[in-house]
Write a protein that holds these residues in place. Structure first.
Motif, PDB file in Angstrom:
ATOM      1  N   VAL A  46       0.719  -1.104  -0.144  1.00 26.56           N
ATOM      2  CA  VAL A  46       0.080   0.135  -0.005  1.00 26.56           C
ATOM      3  C   VAL A  46       0.797   1.212  -0.010  1.00 26.56           C
ATOM      4  N   ARG A  47       0.763   2.177  -1.167  1.00 28.61           N
ATOM      5  CA  ARG A  47       1.639   3.304  -1.257  1.00 28.61           C
ATOM      6  C   ARG A  47       0.904   4.539  -0.127  1.00 28.61           C
ATOM      7  N   GLU A  48      -0.390   4.779  -0.093  1.00 35.27           N
ATOM      8  CA  GLU A  48      -0.826   5.626   0.650  1.00 35.27           C
ATOM      9  C   GLU A  48      -2.069   5.073   1.427  1.00 35.27           C
ATOM     10  N   ALA A  49      -1.932   5.121   2.604  1.00 37.79           N
ATOM     11  CA  ALA A  49      -2.940   4.322   3.676  1.00 37.79           C
ATOM     12  C   ALA A  49      -4.079   5.273   4.247  1.00 37.79           C
ATOM     13  N   ASN A  50      -5.220   4.866   4.303  1.00 34.92           N
ATOM     14  CA  ASN A  50      -6.315   5.381   4.939  1.00 34.92           C
ATOM     15  C   ASN A  50      -6.566   6.704   4.797  1.00 34.92           C
ATOM     16  N   VAL A  51      -6.726   7.180   3.430  1.00 33.55           N
ATOM     17  CA  VAL A  51      -7.447   8.178   2.948  1.00 33.55           C
ATOM     18  C   VAL A  51      -8.854   8.240   3.353  1.00 33.55           C
ATOM     19  N   GLN A  52      -9.222   9.195   4.197  1.00 38.00           N
ATOM     20  CA  GLN A  52     -10.753   9.072   4.649  1.00 38.00           C
ATOM     21  C   GLN A  52     -11.680   9.556   3.550  1.00 38.00           C
ATOM     22  N   ALA A  53     -12.869   8.835   3.505  1.00 43.49           N
ATOM     23  CA  ALA A  53     -13.813   9.580   2.798  1.00 43.49           C
ATOM     24  C   ALA A  53     -15.272   9.497   3.592  1.00 43.49           C
ATOM     25  N   SER A  54     -16.202  10.170   3.110  1.00 43.62           N
ATOM     26  CA  SER A  54     -17.419   9.991   3.692  1.00 43.62           C
ATOM     27  C   SER A  54     -18.179   8.831   3.716  1.00 43.62           C
ATOM     28  N   ASN A  55     -17.931   7.984   2.757  1.00 38.18           N
ATOM     29  CA  ASN A  55     -18.355   6.533   2.638  1.00 38.18           C
ATOM     30  C   ASN A  55     -17.374   5.410   2.433  1.00 38.18           C
ATOM     31  N   GLY A  56     -16.499   5.628   3.202  1.00 35.93           N
ATOM     32  CA  GLY A  56     -15.396   4.612   3.183  1.00 35.93           C
ATOM     33  C   GLY A  56     -13.832   5.063   3.448  1.00 35.93           C
ATOM     34  N   VAL A  57     -13.126   4.177   2.783  1.00 36.28           N
ATOM     35  CA  VAL A  57     -11.655   4.431   3.091  1.00 36.28           C
ATOM     36  C   VAL A  57     -10.873   4.277   1.685  1.00 36.28           C
ATOM     37  N   ILE A  58      -9.865   4.986   1.413  1.00 35.96           N
ATOM     38  CA  ILE A  58      -9.224   4.759   0.072  1.00 35.96           C
ATOM     39  C   ILE A  58      -7.669   4.362   0.588  1.00 35.96           C
ATOM     40  N   HIS A  59      -7.146   3.280  -0.055  1.00 34.12           N
ATOM     41  CA  HIS A  59      -5.614   2.856   0.093  1.00 34.12           C
ATOM     42  C   HIS A  59      -5.121   3.110  -1.167  1.00 34.12           C
ATOM     43  N   GLY A  60      -4.205   3.918  -1.180  1.00 32.58           N
ATOM     44  CA  GLY A  60      -3.666   4.266  -2.823  1.00 32.58           C
ATOM     45  C   GLY A  60      -2.598   3.202  -3.031  1.00 32.58           C
ATOM     46  N   MET A  61      -2.649   2.634  -4.285  1.00 33.31           N
ATOM     47  CA  MET A  61      -1.754   1.363  -4.820  1.00 33.31           C
ATOM     48  C   MET A  61      -0.993   1.895  -5.890  1.00 33.31           C
ATOM     49  N   GLY A  62       0.320   1.283  -5.991  1.00 29.93           N
ATOM     50  CA  GLY A  62       1.155   1.684  -7.098  1.00 29.93           C
ATOM     51  C   GLY A  62       0.997   0.505  -8.163  1.00 29.93           C
ATOM     52  N   SER A  63      -0.058  -0.349  -7.911  1.00 29.70           N
ATOM     53  CA  SER A  63      -0.023  -1.435  -9.081  1.00 29.70           C
ATOM     54  C   SER A  63      -1.484  -1.572  -9.273  1.00 29.70           C
ATOM     55  N   ILE A  64      -1.946  -1.964 -10.537  1.00 29.25           N
ATOM     56  CA  ILE A  64      -3.334  -2.446 -10.580  1.00 29.25           C
ATOM     57  C   ILE A  64      -3.600  -3.749 -10.590  1.00 29.25           C
ATOM     58  N   PHE A  65      -4.411  -4.312 -10.033  1.00 30.80           N
ATOM     59  CA  PHE A  65      -4.874  -5.612  -9.810  1.00 30.80           C
ATOM     60  C   PHE A  65      -5.456  -6.346 -10.714  1.00 30.80           C
ATOM     61  N   LEU A  66      -4.650  -7.322 -11.431  1.00 31.25           N
ATOM     62  CA  LEU A  66      -5.378  -8.028 -12.561  1.00 31.25           C
ATOM     63  C   LEU A  66      -5.433  -9.452 -12.269  1.00 31.25           C
ATOM     64  N   GLU A  67      -5.128  -9.859 -11.126  1.00 28.77           N
ATOM     65  CA  GLU A  67      -5.431 -11.277 -10.741  1.00 28.77           C
ATOM     66  C   GLU A  67      -6.653 -11.864 -11.133  1.00 28.77           C
ATOM     67  N   ASN A  68      -7.741 -11.076 -11.164  1.00 30.44           N
ATOM     68  CA  ASN A  68      -8.888 -11.822 -11.511  1.00 30.44           C
ATOM     69  C   ASN A  68      -9.074 -11.845 -13.101  1.00 30.44           C
ATOM     70  N   GLN A  69      -8.174 -11.647 -13.861  1.00 32.14           N
ATOM     71  CA  GLN A  69      -8.137 -11.553 -15.236  1.00 32.14           C
ATOM     72  C   GLN A  69      -7.493 -12.766 -15.895  1.00 32.14           C
TER      73      GLN A  69
END
Length: 714
Positions: free
Chosen positions: A413-436
């Motif tokens: 995780v590059r940027e953790a715990n970015v708070q929002a009104s409806n949840g939380v964001i964790h900034g990632m340096g990679s795109i997840f493609l493991e479901n492809q």
């Protein structure tokens, strides 16, 4: 965005006064409070306050500005006594000062002057109030060693003149001005001021407390997005404003403050006594105004924005924002519910073929949904090794922990715990493609565009897209295909070579999953879908397959594993015709096909092929037939080419080292070829052998620099 409408001029007087004092102070090497005594200067007791200011100034028109403002004469009057609090003015916006209203600036200047009293530093007492020329009061606070005026510390004290004293304070005194004027002139919050003005300005029914982000807080901020939506902007500004006048002493650890937007701010105080608002430090406190107070903060407050809103406002998530808009997920993440989003930052898209990604909304949506967990707000402390998280797409993310670092699908995780009104964001340096699937992951990987294209041409894409299968693919990067002869790559895409293309690509595919840490170990042989095996070696330098390095191992997919390889394409054993394609003798190979000799050469054993380069073959077509290509030839000419091609295939396998001068060797055409050997140079019927001993499964190939003409065609 227009700044508040304030016209500038007379405040240039205060600017000049302040700068003059600052220049003099700097010249005398006066520092902070510890060095606060005014230095002695010759004749200081013969100068009025005005003259001292003029004496210290370096601006050529300073005296003229003082006189034009009508203040020079006032400060020169020896029948009056003055205490002047001079400011450095480094906290003001030069542009706003230059545009400010003359009356406002004069009022500010007068707020720095006490008339009728000569107040030395030792005359100050805690809680003391001083009436200024503007008619407004200043409040003094003191400790054993320091004094402050309206919270601005006295940096240099007791600068003497015949009609008073000057004290230099750390910032401009603006408490007699409105919040609107203060924000307009504040050199550290010009962006906030512009946004407030764009939103309609500061309301008139104060007092208010404004937590104003400094200009630096807007780095990486999509301001155009903010101002383009009035509701968005109003919500943002309102979240920085609280009713009432709250000074720093009124802010306590654990306190919550309701804002004009209707959302709450969380106040905390760290071990050093620093006040934080939603985690953003208050960098300057208690900037008073007639209708409230401003506290400068080091970060913009965005916790009342939705996940969609936060990604829309962050420059570093602009690619994600575009994707959410395109596939219709923005509205989902802008509404109610609770979400945890592992948000790819812009840099994460660098290794992705965005054209392919954006070409299909269902495809793109499946990728983005794999980054969203619904129904849970998971901060970093809630994530632990061994955890699995079901995404809105139905597939799972894997949480691991390594050395105290939490990883999701093996990515930190590059940027953790970015708070929002409806949840939380964790900034990632990679795109997840493991479901492809293996095929789709190749299509989405920017360095595998050649492989994806060839899989499509070989009709293998569908097979590797089968979710019921399990595959390990050694995927050559685009650079590996670039190492092939350019003519070879072009020929591989021709219909006549589809079988060869499938053979080569299947040689890169193993059935089942083979991980670098287990199956790809020293001396392992893995049978490929082509039928033959590849050999893997693992050592300190990593894994190699057939001697080619695996540069990115273990890229997981929904139906297998991808290992990225660089440098070369894996090649199985090839017959003489197939090897001719790979070596780039594609006109020879095409001619064999056109003359129905291809299969004869493929099935022959222990042969020697003398392969003209494409340049040599093109020269032959031009000189012999005046043709640009084989398609230009008549049937009779094709027959002549066929006879000549037979003359290039010897019925014995002869390596270059076994050839002696004068040797002869029979050909499929029926005539013999004769060799001339001079030192290391070999010629056959006058054609030079340029590259020798290219091996194939059914013989050897020697490259020559011209087409051989059979005796029957001479």
């Amino acid at each position: 965005m227009k700044p508040f409408s304030v016209q500038p001029y007379r405040f240039s007087l205060l600017l000049s006064v302040g700068l003059a004092l600052v220049v003099w102070i700097a010249a005398c090497d006066v520092g902070g409070p510890a060095s606060g005594d005014a230095p002695e200067r010759a004749g200081a007791n013969n100068r009025t306050v005005a003259e001292r200011i003029e004496e210290w100034g370096t601006l050529g028109d300073l005296e003229a500005q003082l006189r034009s403002a009508g203040l020079y004469e006032t400060l020169e009057d020896e029948n009056s006594t003055f205490t002047v609090f001079a400011t450095r003015l480094s906290d003001l916006s030069e542009e706003s000062v230059a545009a400010a209203d003359q009356g406002v600036l004069t009022d500010i200047l007068q707020y720095h002057v006490v008339q009728g009293e000569e107040l030395a530093f030792n005359d100050f007492s805690d809680g003391q109030t001083l009436e200024t020329v503007s008619g407004d009061e200043l409040t003094v606070s003191t400790t054993d060693t320091t004094a402050s005026v309206n919270g601005a510390q006295v940096l240099t004290k007791d600068i003497g003149a015949t009609n008073g004293l000057v004290h230099v304070v750390e910032r401009t005194l603006l408490a007699n001005q409105s919040l609107s004027t203060r924000l307009t002139l504040d050199g550290f919050t010009q962006t906030t001021q512009g946004l407030v003005e764009e939103n309609g300005g500061v309301p008139n029914d104060g007092p208010y407390t404004i937590f104003a982000p400094t200009d630096g807080a807007y780095g990486g901020f999509e301001l155009e997005t903010l101002v383009s939506n009035s509701d968005f902007l109003s919500s943002f500004i309102g979240y920085h404003v609280v009713e009432g006048r709250l000074r720093a002493s009124d802010l306590n650890n654990g306190q919550t403050l309701e804002t004009l937007s209707g959302n709450e701010l969380q106040i905390s105080v760290d071990d050093d006594g620093n006040v934080l608002v939603n985690g953003s430090e208050v960098v300057t406190t208690n900037l008073g105004a007639t209708d409230g107070v401003v506290h400068r903060i080091g970060g913009a407050l965005l916790q009342n924005q939705s996940i969609a809103g936060r990604t829309a406002l962050a420059t570093n998530y602009s690619n994600l924002k575009g994707g959410l808009d395109q596939v219709g997920l923005a509205s989902t993440l802008d509404g109610g519910g609770s979400f945890t989003v592992f948000a790819p930052q812009n840099g994460a898209f660098g290794g992705v073929d965005t054209d392919t990604l954006q070409s299909s909304n269902p495809f793109y949506r499946s990728v983005l949904e794999y980054h969203v967990v619904s129904g849970q707000v998971l901060e970093s402390d809630d994530l632990s090794g061994g955890q699995t998280l079901e995404t809105v797409g139905g597939t799972e993310l894997q949480v691991t922990e390594e050395g105290g670092t939490v990883r999701v699908n093996e990515y930190p995780v590059r940027e953790a715990n970015v708070q929002a009104s409806n949840g939380v964001i964790h900034g990632m340096g990679s795109i997840f493609l493991e479901n492809q699937t293996v095929a789709d992951r190749a299509a989405l990987t920017s360095v595998l565009t050649s492989l994806e294209d060839l899989l499509q041409r070989a009709d293998l894409y569908g097979a590797l897209n089968d979710s019921d299968g399990t595959f390990t693919v050694f995927a050559p990067a685009d650079g590996a295909f670039a190492e092939l002869n350019a003519n070879a790559v072009s020929a591989l895409t021709a219909d006549r070579n589809r079988g060869l293309l499938r053979k080569i690509l299947n040689y890169h595919v193993v059935e089942g999953e083979a991980f670098s840490g287990t199956e790809l170990q020293e001396g392992r042989r893995l049978q490929t879908l082509q039928g033959s095996s590849v050999r893997t070696v693992a050592g300190s330098g990593g894994v190699q397959v057939n001697g080619i390095p695996v540069t990115q191992p273990d890229l997981q997919t929904s139906n297998g594993i991808v290992h990225l390889i660089e440098g070369d394409v894996l090649l199985p054993s090839l017959d003489a015709v197939e090897q001719s394609v790979i070596e780039g003798y594609t006109l020879l190979e095409q001619s064999l096909t056109e003359t129905d000799l291809r299969q004869n050469v493929k099935e022959a054993n222990e042969i020697t092929v003398f392969a003209p380069t494409n340049a040599a073959f093109q020269e032959y077509l031009d000189s012999a037939f005046g043709a640009n290509s084989l398609a230009d030839l008549t049937q009779a000419q094709i027959q002549e080419v066929s006879e000549n091609l037979r003359y290039h295939v010897a019925t014995e396998e002869v390596g270059a080292g076994a050839i002696d001068d004068g040797d002869e060797i029979p050909t499929l055409e029926g005539s013999n070829l004769t060799f001339t050997v001079e030192g290391n140079a070999i010629t056959v019927e006058g054609a030079s052998v340029q590259e020798a001993n290219i091996q194939s499964t059914n013989g050897v190939i020697h490259q020559i620099d011209q087409v051989l003409v059979a005796p029957s065609n001479r």
